[in-house]
Design an enzyme around this catalytic site. Sequence first.
Site, mmCIF file in Angstrom:
data_model
loop_
_atom_site.group_PDB
_atom_site.id
_atom_site.type_symbol
_atom_site.label_atom_id
_atom_site.label_comp_id
_atom_site.label_asym_id
_atom_site.label_seq_id
_atom_site.Cartn_x
_atom_site.Cartn_y
_atom_site.Cartn_z
ATOM 1 N N GLY A 56 0.838 -1.198 0.000
ATOM 2 C CA GLY A 56 0.000 0.000 0.000
ATOM 3 C C GLY A 56 0.869 1.242 0.000
ATOM 4 N N GLY A 57 0.314 2.311 0.555
ATOM 5 C CA GLY A 57 1.027 3.593 0.550
ATOM 6 C C GLY A 57 2.335 3.547 1.307
ATOM 7 N N GLY B 165 24.243 11.707 -29.479
ATOM 8 C CA GLY B 165 23.665 12.270 -28.258
ATOM 9 C C GLY B 165 24.216 11.558 -27.035
ATOM 10 N N ALA B 166 24.468 10.267 -27.175
ATOM 11 C CA ALA B 166 24.979 9.496 -26.034
ATOM 12 C C ALA B 166 26.379 9.990 -25.655
ATOM 13 C CB ALA B 166 25.002 8.011 -26.363
HETATM 14 C C1 HXC Z 1 -3.681 -3.747 11.924
HETATM 15 C C2 HXC Z 1 -2.606 -5.646 11.257
HETATM 16 C C3 HXC Z 1 -2.351 -5.078 9.996
HETATM 17 C C4 HXC Z 1 -2.816 -3.769 9.763
HETATM 18 C C5 HXC Z 1 -1.499 -7.052 10.032
HETATM 19 N N1 HXC Z 1 -2.068 -6.858 11.231
HETATM 20 N N2 HXC Z 1 -1.661 -5.976 9.249
HETATM 21 N N3 HXC Z 1 -3.266 -4.974 12.212
HETATM 22 N N4 HXC Z 1 -3.484 -3.145 10.761
HETATM 23 N N5 HXC Z 1 -2.598 -3.147 8.613
HETATM 24 C C6 HXC Z 1 -2.105 -7.782 12.363
HETATM 25 C C7 HXC Z 1 -2.987 -8.987 12.096
HETATM 26 O O1 HXC Z 1 -4.315 -8.697 12.407
HETATM 27 C C8 HXC Z 1 -2.385 -9.988 13.064
HETATM 28 O O2 HXC Z 1 -2.831 -9.668 14.359
HETATM 29 C C9 HXC Z 1 -0.913 -9.649 13.024
HETATM 30 O O3 HXC Z 1 -0.814 -8.334 12.545
HETATM 31 C C10 HXC Z 1 -0.130 -10.554 12.093
HETATM 32 O O4 HXC Z 1 -0.786 -10.576 10.815
HETATM 33 P P1 HXC Z 1 -1.116 -11.927 10.048
HETATM 34 O O5 HXC Z 1 -2.127 -11.605 9.025
HETATM 35 O O6 HXC Z 1 -1.460 -13.008 11.037
HETATM 36 O O7 HXC Z 1 0.298 -12.257 9.413
HETATM 37 P P2 HXC Z 1 0.619 -12.893 8.010
HETATM 38 O O8 HXC Z 1 -0.240 -14.110 7.814
HETATM 39 O O9 HXC Z 1 2.105 -13.086 8.004
HETATM 40 O O10 HXC Z 1 0.181 -11.832 6.938
HETATM 41 C C11 HXC Z 1 0.831 -10.576 6.829
HETATM 42 C C12 HXC Z 1 0.078 -9.604 5.899
HETATM 43 C C13 HXC Z 1 -1.394 -9.506 6.328
HETATM 44 C C14 HXC Z 1 0.167 -10.141 4.461
HETATM 45 C C15 HXC Z 1 0.798 -8.278 5.959
HETATM 46 O O11 HXC Z 1 -1.442 -9.254 7.762
HETATM 47 C C16 HXC Z 1 -2.118 -8.427 5.640
HETATM 48 O O12 HXC Z 1 -2.557 -8.610 4.493
HETATM 49 N N6 HXC Z 1 -2.288 -7.284 6.322
HETATM 50 C C17 HXC Z 1 -3.000 -6.161 5.781
HETATM 51 C C18 HXC Z 1 -2.184 -5.506 4.684
HETATM 52 C C19 HXC Z 1 -2.845 -4.271 4.195
HETATM 53 O O13 HXC Z 1 -3.718 -4.298 3.341
HETATM 54 N N7 HXC Z 1 -2.481 -3.129 4.803
HETATM 55 C C20 HXC Z 1 -3.049 -1.872 4.556
HETATM 56 C C21 HXC Z 1 -2.334 -1.358 3.291
HETATM 57 S S1 HXC Z 1 -2.940 0.234 2.862
HETATM 58 P P3 HXC Z 1 -3.095 -10.792 15.482
HETATM 59 O O14 HXC Z 1 -3.652 -10.014 16.606
HETATM 60 O O15 HXC Z 1 -4.030 -11.753 14.859
HETATM 61 O O16 HXC Z 1 -1.752 -11.387 15.748
HETATM 62 C C22 HXC Z 1 -1.942 1.196 3.692
HETATM 63 C C23 HXC Z 1 -2.240 2.610 3.475
HETATM 64 C C24 HXC Z 1 -1.059 3.451 3.793
HETATM 65 O O17 HXC Z 1 -1.054 0.827 4.350
HETATM 66 C C25 HXC Z 1 -1.251 4.742 3.115
HETATM 67 C C26 HXC Z 1 -0.093 5.623 3.344
HETATM 68 C C27 HXC Z 1 -0.186 6.791 2.439
#
Ligand code: HXC
Length: 519
Positions: A171-172, A406-407
């Site tokens: 993501g971001g 040019g290069a």
């Molecule tokens: C809150 C999160 C989290 C998040 C993971 N966790 N990502 N909690 N916010 N973004 C937590 C899970 O709930 C879990 O908590 C623990 O972290 C471990 O995650 P798992 O899913 O069990 O681990 P894994 O199977 O290794 O998978 C990792 C992962 C997946 C692929 C990163 O967690 C995932 O898809 N997360 C979301 C990714 C995402 O879409 N992020 C937002 C992107 S947009 P528990 O309590 O169960 O241990 C963004 C915008 C930013 O970031 C913009 C900036 C400009």
Amino acid sequence: MAFEQKIKELLDKRGEARIGGGQKGIDKQHEQGKLTARERIALLLDEGSFEEFDMFVTHRCTNFDMQKKSYLGDGVVTGYGTINGRMVYVFAQDFTVLGGSLSETMALKICKVMDQAMKVGAPVIGLNDSGGARIQEGINALAGYAEIFERNILASGVVPQISAIFGPCAGGSVYSPALTDFIFMSKQNSYMFLTGPKVVKTVTGEDVTVDKLGGAMVHATKSGVAHFVGETEESTIQTIRELVGFIPSNNFEEAPMVATNDPIDRLEDHLNSIIPENPNEAYDVKDIIHAIVDDGQFLEVHENWAKNLVVGFAHMGGMSVGVVANQPKAMAGVLDCNSSRKGARFVRFCDAFNIPLVTLVDVPGFLPGTGQEYNGVINHGAKFLYAYGEATVPKVTVTLRKSYGGAHIVMSCKQLRSDINYAWPTAQIAVMGASGAIEVLQGRALKEITDPEEKAKFIAEKEKEYNDLFANPYNAAKYGYIDDVIEPRNTRFRVIRALQALQTKKDSLPMKKHCNLPL
Ligand code: HXC
């Protein structure tokens, strides 16, 4: 509370902070072949040099009962330490705490080290392993990212910024690393993308794995997003330490001088015959780089992307240099969209941080065709041209063989304020190669010759005439565009002498708010 109890409380709290999200999370991290944030910092910094900040910070979110999921230090370990005795600031996201997801308070911790690094003029190294914005915190997490991005922007060109990706970076959140100077990825477990496979499938219908979409090799070979890729986290961290050795701590410092036992006047006889007789035959320009730099040590940047241009760091006579070289072994060393972007970014980094440029030229021109034109080779080539023309660091150029069109201009020619331009006796400096030139100049005459044998004879004669004039360095030297024609075996000595002579160089740019290079 008795004094001993207070000490015990402190030590207990420190112990609690050190295990982040808990032993279960640490074990899971290890099972996946990943190190923890603290293990990474320990490998990165000199032993015992880490001073940690904000161990007792916790997040402030109460949405979704988040107060029940609070960890000392939250999801990032921050502080400063040294690499080979030189100060660096560091933050390492801790995946064991809610997937290293970025909270408002984590952002504040990261911003604190960035602000201090700017005050003292030290590099910032970020070790990323995070699920992105902490979803429960909503806009506060996004605001936190924006605070970090703004600091990345303000620090750009002031202190070196290095990012390593050791897990998810999605993501971001990819934009903080993307705003820094160098991105390292380890082949195991690291990936970067704006939108994950599920979103890709929904929007475009494309089926793709995490690795194929944004794994280390994808970014090292296809997108060019990753500058360095390591087999393991350990080797990746070692390369970060190596890189820091070549660069100054900030834009007001010179790059560190290193002691060397490699004689500056070491002759490399094999260089006198390294250029093949046949002008279309390739050779490996890295053999030349290794032969002329101190102890043959060259840290290549973007080793696997746009291989027709080689860029990287070395020492020459103990001085740090940025080497830029056309690579005849890949696409004949031609310039194209990607190699221009690669070269431009590297030259601008070196210029921002006072690292002299050594350019080795063997370039047949720009790659022609719709593929290149449609992808904006005009703009990308202009970036590279701009970068060289804008750079005020010492610039030493050696033309090895071809330098066409040019290069020729782009590759640090004299009129782009290059300081010292040498050429080997094998250099050919011209608007284009002989066969192309004859096609243009003798087009009408060639149409009139029908006999193939006579045509071949005519072409050979005209090519000889052209080559006699241009296939040498002396025509350019005659006008002073080449300062000297040098013996290839003596290149190391001549370049080091030139760099020494230029150590006190001062050059400037007209006053402006900022440039408007063709992005
Ligand atoms: C809150 C999160 C989290 C998040 C993971 N966790 N990502 N909690 N916010 N973004 C937590 C899970 O709930 C879990 O908590 C623990 O972290 C471990 O995650 P798992 O899913 O069990 O681990 P894994 O199977 O290794 O998978 C990792 C992962 C997946 C692929 C990163 O967690 C995932 O898809 N997360 C979301 C990714 C995402 O879409 N992020 C937002 C992107 S947009 P528990 O309590 O169960 O241990 C963004 C915008 C930013 O970031 C913009 C900036 C400009």
